[in-house]
Scaffold this motif. Structure first.
Motif, short mmCIF file in Angstrom:
data_model
loop_
_atom_site.label_atom_id
_atom_site.label_comp_id
_atom_site.label_asym_id
_atom_site.label_seq_id
_atom_site.Cartn_x
_atom_site.Cartn_y
_atom_site.Cartn_z
N UNK A 193 -4.89 6.70 6.34
CA UNK A 193 -5.77 5.78 7.06
C UNK A 193 -5.45 5.78 8.55
N UNK A 194 -4.17 5.76 8.88
CA UNK A 194 -3.77 5.77 10.29
C UNK A 194 -4.25 7.04 10.98
N UNK A 195 -4.14 8.19 10.29
CA UNK A 195 -4.63 9.44 10.88
C UNK A 195 -6.13 9.40 11.08
N UNK A 196 -6.85 8.85 10.09
CA UNK A 196 -8.31 8.77 10.20
C UNK A 196 -8.72 7.89 11.38
N UNK A 197 -8.01 6.77 11.56
CA UNK A 197 -8.31 5.90 12.70
C UNK A 197 -8.02 6.61 14.02
N UNK A 198 -6.86 7.27 14.09
CA UNK A 198 -6.48 7.96 15.32
C UNK A 198 -7.47 9.06 15.68
N UNK A 199 -7.92 9.81 14.68
CA UNK A 199 -8.89 10.89 14.94
C UNK A 199 -10.24 10.32 15.37
N UNK A 200 -10.69 9.25 14.71
CA UNK A 200 -11.97 8.65 15.06
C UNK A 200 -11.93 8.03 16.45
N UNK A 201 -10.77 7.45 16.80
CA UNK A 201 -10.64 6.75 18.08
C UNK A 201 -10.20 7.66 19.22
N UNK A 219 2.64 0.92 13.20
CA UNK A 219 3.70 1.92 13.41
C UNK A 219 3.17 3.26 13.92
N UNK A 220 1.87 3.47 13.89
CA UNK A 220 1.31 4.79 14.18
C UNK A 220 0.54 4.87 15.51
N UNK A 221 -0.10 3.77 15.92
CA UNK A 221 -0.95 3.79 17.10
C UNK A 221 -0.47 2.72 18.07
N UNK A 222 -0.01 3.15 19.24
CA UNK A 222 0.55 2.22 20.21
C UNK A 222 -0.51 1.23 20.70
N UNK A 232 0.85 -1.18 0.00
CA UNK A 232 0.00 0.00 0.00
C UNK A 232 0.89 1.24 0.00
N UNK A 233 0.57 2.27 -0.78
CA UNK A 233 1.39 3.48 -0.78
C UNK A 233 1.51 4.06 0.63
N UNK A 279 -1.39 4.82 3.55
CA UNK A 279 -1.31 4.21 4.88
C UNK A 279 -1.34 5.28 5.97
N UNK A 280 -0.62 6.37 5.75
CA UNK A 280 -0.60 7.46 6.73
C UNK A 280 -1.97 8.11 6.87
#
Length: 206
Positions: free
Chosen positions: A82-90, A118-121, A74-75, A79-80
């Motif tokens: 998606x990780x940001x979207x998950x972090x903001x939603x969560x 790599x983005x969310x502990x 995945x580019x 990936x970044x």
């Protein structure tokens, strides 16, 4: 259970990624219990965020399953995002001191975990099939990307890999992993925010 599950499925596939999902399915009760909490009425409740089916389809476009195994390319920019979207939603979930739990289709669960790690502990990504009967699911939000980003990424995935149905014909089927509609997981009661209404568009995979 692990040995029995491997003995059952190794004759059908040597793909380690697929075998892991079947082992997890066999251990679903323990996995679900690990991330659930007991509410004031004594019922198990899983607090999580859920993946938009359209976003899962985009992620699936970068998965290649073949007889030699599963690869995921995945580019990094996507990936970044998606990780940001998950972090903001969560974020509301994390602010209560709880671990971030993401609920996703088992066909992309491992890849979602891979790109978030790599983005969310200590992020946990569970498949819908890992939510056992009697567990109430409370979704704090639906993880989405903007329509423009989604369209460009879908086009990019199609150009990179070719027609989706052609790739799926080579893939080992996940059909025997029970994928339940997120609004009717077992006989559990499921709470979703109003913005998650389009979860009804989820389709069975396999």
């Amino acid at each position: 259970t692990i040995v029995e599950t491997l003995a059952e499925w190794i004759p059908h596939t040597k793909d380690h990624a697929v075998l892991v999902e079947y082992v997890r399915n066999g251990l679903r009760r323990a996995i679900c219990s690990q991330y659930s909490e007991v509410d004031e009425r004594g019922r198990a409740r899983l607090r999580c965020v859920t993946m938009d089916p359209a976003l899962e389809d985009t992620i699936s476009g970068y998965i290649d399953r073949s007889p030699s195994g599963t690869t995921f390319s995945i580019p990094p920019s996507l990936a970044n995002r998606i990780a940001r979207a998950v972090a903001e939603t969560a974020q509301p979930l994390a602010e209560t001191g709880r671990k971030v739990v993401v609920l996703a289709s088992p066909s992309v669960r491992a890849q979602v975990r891979q790109l978030l790690d790599p983005h969310i502990a200590e992020v946990a990504v569970l498949g819908y099939n890992e939510v056992v009967r009697g567990t109430d699911v409370e979704s704090g939000g639906l993880v989405q990307l903007s329509a423009g980003v989604m369209e460009s990424q879908i086009a990019g995935a199609a150009g990179r890999h070719g027609p989706r149905n052609k790739r799926r014909s080579r893939a080992f089927s996940f059909a025997s992993l029970v994928v339940r509609h997120p609004r009717s997981i077992g006989k559990a009661r499921v709470w979703f925010p109003c913005s998650a209404g389009n979860l009804g568009r989820r389709r069975r995979r396999g």
